[in-house]
Design a protein around this motif. Structure first.
Motif, short mmCIF file in Angstrom:
data_model
loop_
_atom_site.label_atom_id
_atom_site.label_comp_id
_atom_site.label_asym_id
_atom_site.label_seq_id
_atom_site.Cartn_x
_atom_site.Cartn_y
_atom_site.Cartn_z
N SER A 172 0.85 -1.19 0.00
CA SER A 172 0.00 0.00 0.00
C SER A 172 0.89 1.24 0.00
CB SER A 172 -0.92 0.01 1.23
OG SER A 172 -0.16 -0.07 2.42
N ILE A 193 1.34 1.68 6.53
CA ILE A 193 1.71 1.17 5.21
C ILE A 193 2.22 -0.25 5.37
CG2 ILE A 193 3.39 1.38 3.33
CD1 ILE A 193 3.22 4.33 3.48
N MET A 241 -6.18 -7.43 -1.12
CA MET A 241 -6.63 -6.03 -1.21
C MET A 241 -7.90 -5.89 -2.03
SD MET A 241 -3.18 -3.72 -1.57
CE MET A 241 -4.05 -2.15 -1.50
N LYS A 289 -9.28 -0.32 4.95
CA LYS A 289 -8.39 0.81 5.26
C LYS A 289 -9.22 1.91 5.91
CE LYS A 289 -6.61 1.25 1.03
NZ LYS A 289 -5.71 1.73 -0.05
N GLY A 336 -10.22 2.54 -3.83
CA GLY A 336 -8.97 3.23 -3.47
C GLY A 336 -8.46 4.14 -4.57
#
Length: 299
Positions: free
Chosen positions: A131, A141, A157, A164, A228
């Motif tokens: 990330s 991170i 992910m 997140k 994202g």
């Protein structure tokens, strides 16, 4: 040494080891090919080729460590490690720190600090970012220590298990105490611009939010990303009329006198361990500049 161990079940007896590595362990062709060339795949303690025919209860071992290099100079920097195991390391990046070297920032980056950390702790790792964060955004991170962990987390992910969470201090009061912002984000085709806008031509972008604390002149808002996109939280909150304090790109230039970067912190990560599949729930405390801003707004 980081390894994968597995005993062959009856279902794979008589089949090639390559098929087992792909179907049972889910390894990529690239990883299998590299490990095979380096003679890092063993059956019953003997290195084998990929046409090896399996027998029930064969003991498979794959060494994940390998000689690798990266053109990143090690630098002794203050790196806050939040979590670490044989496959991953999660750090709390401080504000105003670039993640990876660029033409403008060739030293002092998180990657420089990590290379030094790996060197000092005798770990043969390169920096595999899972990330990323903007220079001015602080927080968690994930870095994979090997090819297998990076591959598994890249898949993770894309799942609902990967979450997140961010904290942002915004101007004004959100209309609702919690809700979902579902507005497409588009990058205008203007030369040199990094700014994004809400536009029907853009990609689907979804942010869930909740007001954590209300001040006289703003809110502390928790944001959970479903997608994202670049600058997603900053674009969405600004579009609603509540730019983040310190965000001079999407908000007010005079904020620079209050805080010298956007008050946005990636405080939470929830994801499954690439090896054990255990759910990891990691949290990072707010940095000092955001804590000071909150104290000022409470008064």
């Amino acid at each position: 040494m980081s390894v994968i161990k597995k005993q062959v079940p009856k279902d794979f007896e008589g089949r090639k080891i390559r098929e087992f590595l792909k179907e049972d362990l889910g390894l990529s062709s690239r990883l299998i090919r590299g490990a095979s060339v380096d003679k890092r795949i063993f059956v019953n303690n003997k290195a084998v080729k990929m046409n090896y025919i399996l027998r029930e209860n064969d003991n498979i071992l794959i060494k994940l460590d390998k000689e690798e290099s990266q053109n990143i100079a090690p630098e002794k920097l203050d790196i806050e490690v939040v979590y670490e195991d044989e496959d991953i390391i999660v750090v709390n990046k401080r504000p105003n720190m670039v993640v990876h070297p660029t033409k403008r920032h060739q030293s002092g980056t998180l990657a420089n600090g990590l290379m030094y950390y790996f060197q000092e702790t005798n770990q043969k790792c390169i920096v595999r970012l899972v990330s990323r964060l903007d220079m001015d955004t602080s927080g968690l991170i994930i870095i994979a220590k090997n090819q297998y962990a990076h591959m598994e987390l890249s898949k993770e992910m894309k799942s609902d298990n990967f979450q997140k969470r961010y904290l942002a201090i915004v101007h004004g009061h959100m209309e609702k105490l919690e809700g979902t912002i579902n507005l497409p984000i588009y990058r205008p085709e203007e030369e040199g611009t990094i700014k994004r806008v809400v536009d029907d031509r853009g990609q689907e972008s979804i942010t869930h939010y909740k007001v954590v604390e209300r001040f006289k002149e703003g809110d502390l808002v928790e944001c959970l990303l479903e997608t994202g996109r670049t600058h997603q939280i900053r674009v969405h909150l600004s579009h609603l009329g509540h730019p983040i304090y310190g965000d001079i790109l999407y908000g007010y230039e005079e904020d620079i006198e209050i805080i010298n970067r956007q008050a946005l912190h990636a405080y939470g990560l929830d994801f499954k361990s690439p090896r054990t599949k255990e759910l990891l729930s990691l949290r990072a405390k707010l940095p000092e500049d955001m804590e000071k801003l909150i104290e000022k707004m409470r008064k």
